[in-house]
Write a protein that holds these residues in place. Sequence first.
Motif: not given
Length: 388
Positions: A199-200, A244, A248, A252, A326, A362
């Motif tokens: 996710g990052h 998370t 998220r 999204h 993100v 996000i």
Amino acid sequence: MHVETKLVQAGVGRDEKTGAINFPVYYSTAYRHPGVGESTGYDYTRTGNPTREVVEQTIAVAEAGDAGFACSSGMAAIQTVMGLFSQGDHLLVSVDLYGGTYRLFEQLLTRYGLSFTYIDMRETDRLAEAIRPQTKALFIETPTNPLMQIADLAKLADIARQHDLLTIVDNTFLTPCCQRPLELGADIVLHSGTKYLGGHNDVLAGLIVTKGAELTEKVKFLHNTIGAVLGPHESWLLVRGMKTLGLRMERHQANALQIARVLREHPAVTDVFYPGLTDHPGHEIHNRQASGYSGMLSFRVASAEQVQPFLQSLGLISFAESLGGVESLCTYPATQTHADIPKDIREEIGVCDRLLRLSVGIEHPDDLIADLTQALDRSLAVAGGVVR
């Protein structure tokens, strides 16, 4: 417990000695044995690592599987699963497919005697016609990358069982927060953990989840033997990201739905592909087998001349490969993710030179919409005002 809770609690309570909430990183490659024929449960880090084990158990629980296996990348996960097959075996594969998977299948695995037929998995009535005596598995994406085609997983898995085939599903786009293929009859689920699970945009990882004791043992052997396992630091990063995931995915999806509705009204855009739109082909099937739509969408601009000025005009959104982080990213499949698929095949399935893929992040939706709108307006001006 709900899957979101299971993800947040990853690793909590496992370090009994210290009570650490955040499970530690075990960098050790070797483990001391208490005596001959005795083990702490860990011998060599390729075979088992405490930090990697947290990732593997977490994804197995989230996907309702029997076991999880963490690999060094999404492609390593697919390659590991392909070790289940032998020379002469045949697989049926989603025709609209991630280009890296196509490259692995056609440029490498065909050299080892595997063969692949690419079919529209939406046409379940024609699936039986494509099955050969050598066919061993279905390899499915739903939604597909990048056209978001929806396949009926339960029906496909049922057909596979009738013909003694494995059902393998790449669930990268939806994650277990939105779709759990094993509960619909699949045998194996794959993830590029690099994407939504991490996710990052800071970790390269792949995950395999299996259902069934015999299949699990086979994949466990392949995972250890091939050795494309996830390192301890990457495992820790992936656990942190997965905690998370539930929150998220909500953002999204909410952002993507707003953007999809805006894009379809813009004069520079001719087509929008997003499962959350009520008129998206397969929307009802998707709603039956999934609980969300993710943040992935694709769209076509009116002319190929608009692509370059559109991408150059983006400010907030980055023109970059990958997805699921993100930060919002825009990809041009024809020259990036699907470049290894021959042009005539790409265009036949709809991955043309007007198609763009958007991984909606996000950020605040108003800011994303403003950036897309100004870039589309600019693309129209530079392309001479071409409209649909």
